[in-house]
Write an enzyme that holds these catalytic residues in place. Structure first.
Site, PDB file in Angstrom:
ATOM      1  N   VAL A   1       4.900  21.235  -8.782  1.00 50.27           N
ATOM      2  CA  VAL A   1       4.506  20.325  -9.879  1.00 50.27           C
ATOM      3  C   VAL A   1       3.411  20.964 -10.741  1.00 50.27           C
ATOM      4  O   VAL A   1       2.827  20.314 -11.602  1.00 50.27           O
ATOM      5  CB  VAL A   1       4.002  18.976  -9.302  1.00 50.27           C
ATOM      6  CG1 VAL A   1       5.114  18.282  -8.537  1.00 50.27           C
ATOM      7  CG2 VAL A   1       2.768  19.155  -8.410  1.00 50.27           C
TER       8      VAL A   1
ATOM      9  N   HIS B   1      10.370  17.614  -8.598  1.00 54.01           N
ATOM     10  CA  HIS B   1       9.309  16.690  -8.198  1.00 54.01           C
ATOM     11  C   HIS B   1       8.342  16.350  -9.315  1.00 54.01           C
ATOM     12  O   HIS B   1       7.268  15.810  -9.057  1.00 54.01           O
ATOM     13  CB  HIS B   1       8.547  17.267  -6.993  1.00 54.01           C
ATOM     14  CG  HIS B   1       9.428  17.445  -5.777  1.00 54.01           C
ATOM     15  ND1 HIS B   1       9.177  18.407  -4.820  1.00 54.01           N
ATOM     16  CD2 HIS B   1      10.568  16.821  -5.400  1.00 54.01           C
ATOM     17  CE1 HIS B   1      10.120  18.334  -3.893  1.00 54.01           C
ATOM     18  NE2 HIS B   1      10.980  17.386  -4.224  1.00 54.01           N
TER      19      HIS B   1
ATOM     20  N   CYS C   1       5.680  -0.537 -16.723  1.00 50.66           N
ATOM     21  CA  CYS C   1       5.786  -1.627 -17.722  1.00 50.66           C
ATOM     22  C   CYS C   1       6.828  -1.317 -18.788  1.00 50.66           C
ATOM     23  O   CYS C   1       7.396  -2.193 -19.403  1.00 50.66           O
ATOM     24  CB  CYS C   1       4.424  -1.894 -18.358  1.00 50.66           C
ATOM     25  SG  CYS C   1       3.807  -0.540 -19.381  1.00 50.66           S
TER      26      CYS C   1
ATOM     27  N   CYS D   1      -2.751   2.931 -18.166  1.00 55.42           N
ATOM     28  CA  CYS D   1      -1.512   2.986 -18.959  1.00 55.42           C
ATOM     29  C   CYS D   1      -1.865   2.608 -20.404  1.00 55.42           C
ATOM     30  O   CYS D   1      -2.517   1.579 -20.617  1.00 55.42           O
ATOM     31  CB  CYS D   1      -0.501   1.985 -18.389  1.00 55.42           C
ATOM     32  SG  CYS D   1       0.899   1.687 -19.480  1.00 55.42           S
TER      33      CYS D   1
ATOM     34  N   SER E   1       8.921  26.345   2.502  1.00 57.05           N
ATOM     35  CA  SER E   1       9.044  26.173   3.961  1.00 57.05           C
ATOM     36  C   SER E   1      10.357  25.474   4.301  1.00 57.05           C
ATOM     37  O   SER E   1      10.711  25.314   5.454  1.00 57.05           O
ATOM     38  CB  SER E   1       7.868  25.342   4.481  1.00 57.05           C
ATOM     39  OG  SER E   1       7.833  24.093   3.808  1.00 57.05           O
TER      40      SER E   1
HETATM   41  C1  BV8 Z   1      13.355  11.060  -0.352  1.00 58.14           C
HETATM   42  C2  BV8 Z   1       5.295  16.193  -5.273  1.00 58.14           C
HETATM   43  C3  BV8 Z   1      14.726   9.340   0.096  1.00 58.14           C
HETATM   44  C4  BV8 Z   1       4.023  15.517  -4.944  1.00 58.14           C
HETATM   45  C5  BV8 Z   1       6.443  16.587  -3.162  1.00 58.14           C
HETATM   46  C6  BV8 Z   1      10.110   9.797   6.815  1.00 58.14           C
HETATM   47  C7  BV8 Z   1       9.660   8.845   5.904  1.00 58.14           C
HETATM   48  C8  BV8 Z   1       9.921   8.946   4.535  1.00 58.14           C
HETATM   49  C9  BV8 Z   1      10.640  10.031   4.059  1.00 58.14           C
HETATM   50  C10 BV8 Z   1      11.066  10.975   4.974  1.00 58.14           C
HETATM   51  C11 BV8 Z   1      10.823  10.878   6.325  1.00 58.14           C
HETATM   52  N1  BV8 Z   1      11.377  11.962   6.931  1.00 58.14           N
HETATM   53  C12 BV8 Z   1      11.957  12.742   6.008  1.00 58.14           C
HETATM   54  C13 BV8 Z   1      11.798  12.149   4.817  1.00 58.14           C
HETATM   55  C14 BV8 Z   1      12.269  12.642   3.562  1.00 58.14           C
HETATM   56  C15 BV8 Z   1      11.082  13.330   2.885  1.00 58.14           C
HETATM   57  C16 BV8 Z   1      10.871  14.658   3.562  1.00 58.14           C
HETATM   58  O1  BV8 Z   1      11.665  15.562   3.402  1.00 58.14           O
HETATM   59  N2  BV8 Z   1       9.766  14.767   4.349  1.00 58.14           N
HETATM   60  C17 BV8 Z   1       9.470  16.003   5.020  1.00 58.14           C
HETATM   61  C18 BV8 Z   1       7.953  16.197   5.078  1.00 58.14           C
HETATM   62  C19 BV8 Z   1      10.088  15.956   6.402  1.00 58.14           C
HETATM   63  N3  BV8 Z   1      11.478  13.516   1.522  1.00 58.14           N
HETATM   64  C20 BV8 Z   1      11.171  12.579   0.633  1.00 58.14           C
HETATM   65  O2  BV8 Z   1      10.500  11.605   0.867  1.00 58.14           O
HETATM   66  C21 BV8 Z   1      11.793  12.795  -0.732  1.00 58.14           C
HETATM   67  N4  BV8 Z   1      12.423  11.590  -1.123  1.00 58.14           N
HETATM   68  O3  BV8 Z   1      13.795  11.582   0.634  1.00 58.14           O
HETATM   69  O4  BV8 Z   1      13.736   9.861  -0.749  1.00 58.14           O
HETATM   70  C22 BV8 Z   1      14.858   7.942  -0.155  1.00 58.14           C
HETATM   71  C23 BV8 Z   1      16.035   7.368   0.220  1.00 58.14           C
HETATM   72  C24 BV8 Z   1      16.200   6.045   0.018  1.00 58.14           C
HETATM   73  C25 BV8 Z   1      15.192   5.298  -0.566  1.00 58.14           C
HETATM   74  C26 BV8 Z   1      13.992   5.899  -0.945  1.00 58.14           C
HETATM   75  C27 BV8 Z   1      13.809   7.241  -0.722  1.00 58.14           C
HETATM   76  C28 BV8 Z   1      10.729  13.137  -1.748  1.00 58.14           C
HETATM   77  C29 BV8 Z   1      10.120  14.457  -1.389  1.00 58.14           C
HETATM   78  C30 BV8 Z   1       9.211  14.903  -2.525  1.00 58.14           C
HETATM   79  C31 BV8 Z   1       7.773  14.838  -2.076  1.00 58.14           C
HETATM   80  N5  BV8 Z   1       6.922  15.373  -3.137  1.00 58.14           N
HETATM   81  N6  BV8 Z   1       5.683  17.047  -4.174  1.00 58.14           N
HETATM   82  C32 BV8 Z   1       2.856  16.465  -5.046  1.00 58.14           C
HETATM   83  O5  BV8 Z   1       3.054  17.695  -5.067  1.00 58.14           O
HETATM   84  O6  BV8 Z   1       1.751  15.944  -5.062  1.00 58.14           O
HETATM   85  S1  BV8 Z   1       6.840  17.624  -1.901  1.00 58.14           S
HETATM   86  C33 BV8 Z   1       5.695  18.864  -1.900  1.00 58.14           C
HETATM   87  O7  BV8 Z   1       5.763  19.418  -0.627  1.00 58.14           O
HETATM   88  C34 BV8 Z   1       6.059  19.983  -2.818  1.00 58.14           C
HETATM   89  O8  BV8 Z   1       6.554  19.550  -4.037  1.00 58.14           O
HETATM   90  C35 BV8 Z   1       7.043  20.762  -2.025  1.00 58.14           C
HETATM   91  O9  BV8 Z   1       8.338  20.299  -2.263  1.00 58.14           O
HETATM   92  C36 BV8 Z   1       6.673  20.395  -0.640  1.00 58.14           C
HETATM   93  C37 BV8 Z   1       5.985  21.569  -0.029  1.00 58.14           C
HETATM   94  O10 BV8 Z   1       6.975  22.376   0.308  1.00 58.14           O
HETATM   95  P1  BV8 Z   1       6.855  23.918  -0.109  1.00 58.14           P
HETATM   96  O11 BV8 Z   1       6.916  24.008  -1.579  1.00 58.14           O
HETATM   97  O12 BV8 Z   1       7.861  24.603   0.692  1.00 58.14           O
HETATM   98  O13 BV8 Z   1       5.388  24.353   0.285  1.00 58.14           O
HETATM   99  P2  BV8 Z   1       4.862  24.647   1.749  1.00 58.14           P
HETATM  100  O14 BV8 Z   1       3.385  24.739   1.674  1.00 58.14           O
HETATM  101  O15 BV8 Z   1       5.499  23.690   2.697  1.00 58.14           O
HETATM  102  O16 BV8 Z   1       5.453  26.085   2.102  1.00 58.14           O
HETATM  103  C38 BV8 Z   1       5.056  27.214   1.361  1.00 58.14           C
HETATM  104  C39 BV8 Z   1       5.947  28.338   1.845  1.00 58.14           C
HETATM  105  O17 BV8 Z   1       5.623  29.496   1.090  1.00 58.14           O
HETATM  106  C40 BV8 Z   1       5.727  28.691   3.299  1.00 58.14           C
HETATM  107  O18 BV8 Z   1       6.973  28.897   3.916  1.00 58.14           O
HETATM  108  C41 BV8 Z   1       4.937  29.999   3.259  1.00 58.14           C
HETATM  109  O19 BV8 Z   1       5.269  30.864   4.311  1.00 58.14           O
HETATM  110  C42 BV8 Z   1       5.435  30.580   1.966  1.00 58.14           C
HETATM  111  N7  BV8 Z   1       4.495  31.473   1.275  1.00 58.14           N
HETATM  112  C43 BV8 Z   1       3.155  31.347   1.133  1.00 58.14           C
HETATM  113  N8  BV8 Z   1       2.697  32.368   0.354  1.00 58.14           N
HETATM  114  C44 BV8 Z   1       3.774  33.121   0.019  1.00 58.14           C
HETATM  115  C45 BV8 Z   1       4.913  32.554   0.602  1.00 58.14           C
HETATM  116  N9  BV8 Z   1       6.143  33.079   0.466  1.00 58.14           N
HETATM  117  C46 BV8 Z   1       6.254  34.201  -0.267  1.00 58.14           C
HETATM  118  N10 BV8 Z   1       5.208  34.798  -0.874  1.00 58.14           N
HETATM  119  C47 BV8 Z   1       3.960  34.298  -0.755  1.00 58.14           C
HETATM  120  N11 BV8 Z   1       2.940  34.903  -1.377  1.00 58.14           N
HETATM  121 ZN    ZN Z   2       1.922   0.010 -18.339  1.00 55.48          ZN
END
Ligand code: BV8
Ligand code: ZN
Length: 245
Positions: free
Chosen positions: A102, A118, A130, A151, A192
């Site tokens: 984001v 996202h 609204c 808003c 990840s």
């Molecule tokens: C949905 C915006 C369905 C916000 C983000 C239980 C309850 C509720 C939901 C769930 C649940 N269990 C599972 C879910 C689904 C949930 C989910 O997947 N949860 C996970 C944690 C298990 N998903 C959701 O809720 C999604 N919506 O499922 O709705 C639904 C169905 C019906 C009705 C209603 C809903 C929405 C998910 C979106 C969340 N928002 N971001 C903000 O940023 O503030 S997610 C946020 O985290 C990021 O946007 C990103 O997507 C995520 C982080 O992931 P990565 O980008 O991979 O980052 P991370 O740090 O994890 O990893 C970095 C990687 O880079 C590592 O591997 C590292 O090794 C590597 N790295 C580091 N440096 C380097 C490198 N690689 C190469 N070079 C480098 N230099």
């Molecule tokens: Zn409003």
């Protein structure tokens, strides 16, 4: 043949390439990843704060976390990973980027046809919707003049226009991303691969016969599923790939 060479060969013969990026591609720009060392803020994890429940309970704290991230991001620039990907989308039709991030760094790097799953940390929308959920406005001011921001239409609470955990992604974005999974090569870069539905795109691409690759510094949940796992910092591995193409 090394994983890098095999991926290079596949890319040379590819017309449709989709790259899914995560926080790892912005790490070299100085933005901490979610699950890495800098991922905590006041001992909260992203999954605790990036939810509508947390915002309903304590909008001030959630906004302080976003204000802290916005300030950090504004001081950061796109890195080589963003630049290589932007150039690929500008010079190679059919090569696209789908991001989970984001931070808008792909936008600032000039990426063409970017799909943002996202949302953007610099966009806001009304907490009460609204004027409908799709009424979003941009505000890059750091610090924000009023905390929490309001808003402009109803004067109620504004929220970051990002997708929180437990919230649906915009179906239009998801459809666009899904339409990019029948491709020749699908690369998961700096993610990840634990957050769905974004992480599911890799499996959809694989199921449709794409050659799949991962560019990451560590082994992830996706590593065992890809055809080529190229270990290393993505800002270096993408630059190396770009040179070999
Ligand atoms: C949905 C915006 C369905 C916000 C983000 C239980 C309850 C509720 C939901 C769930 C649940 N269990 C599972 C879910 C689904 C949930 C989910 O997947 N949860 C996970 C944690 C298990 N998903 C959701 O809720 C999604 N919506 O499922 O709705 C639904 C169905 C019906 C009705 C209603 C809903 C929405 C998910 C979106 C969340 N928002 N971001 C903000 O940023 O503030 S997610 C946020 O985290 C990021 O946007 C990103 O997507 C995520 C982080 O992931 P990565 O980008 O991979 O980052 P991370 O740090 O994890 O990893 C970095 C990687 O880079 C590592 O591997 C590292 O090794 C590597 N790295 C580091 N440096 C380097 C490198 N690689 C190469 N070079 C480098 N230099
Ligand atoms: Zn409003």
């Amino acid at each position: 043949m090394s994983q890098l060479n095999e991926l290079t060969t596949r890319l040379r013969n590819a017309s449709a390439v989709t790259v899914l990026t995560g926080a790892g591609v912005s790490a070299a720009s100085g933005i901490p990843t979610f699950r890495g060392a800098g991922g905590l803020w006041r001992n909260f994890s992203a999954t605790e704060l990036a939810t509508p429940e947390a915002f309903a309970r304590d909008p001030q704290t959630v906004w302080e976390w976003y204000a802290w991230r916005r300030e950090q991001i504004l001081g950061c620039d796109p890195n080589a990973a963003h630049r290589v990907l932007a150039r690929w989308t500008q010079t190679r039709p059919g090569w696209r980027v789908v991001t989970q991030n984001v931070d808008d760094l792909h936008v600032r790097a000039g990426t063409r046809g970017l799909v943002r799953l996202h949302g953007s940390i610099f966009e806001l929308r009304c907490w009460r919707s609204c004027r409908g959920e799709r009424f979003v406005w941009r505000d890059e001011r750091v610090p924000l003049p009023e905390m929490p921001p309001r808003c402009p239409d109803c004067g109620g609470l504004a929220r970051p226009a990002v997708v929180w955990f437990g919230e649906m992604l915009d179906p239009r974005d998801l459809e666009t991303a899904a339409a990019l999974t029948p491709c020749d090569v699908f690369i998961a870069a700096g993610t990840s691969a634990v957050v769905y539905p974004a992480a599911g795109l890799l499996h959809e691409a694989r199921a449709q016969g794409a050659f799949t690759a991962e560019l990451n510094t560590e082994v992830t949940d996706a590593t065992r599923d890809v055809d080529a796992a190229v270990q290393g910092p993505v800002e270096q591995t993408l630059a190396a790939l770009d040179k070999l193409l």
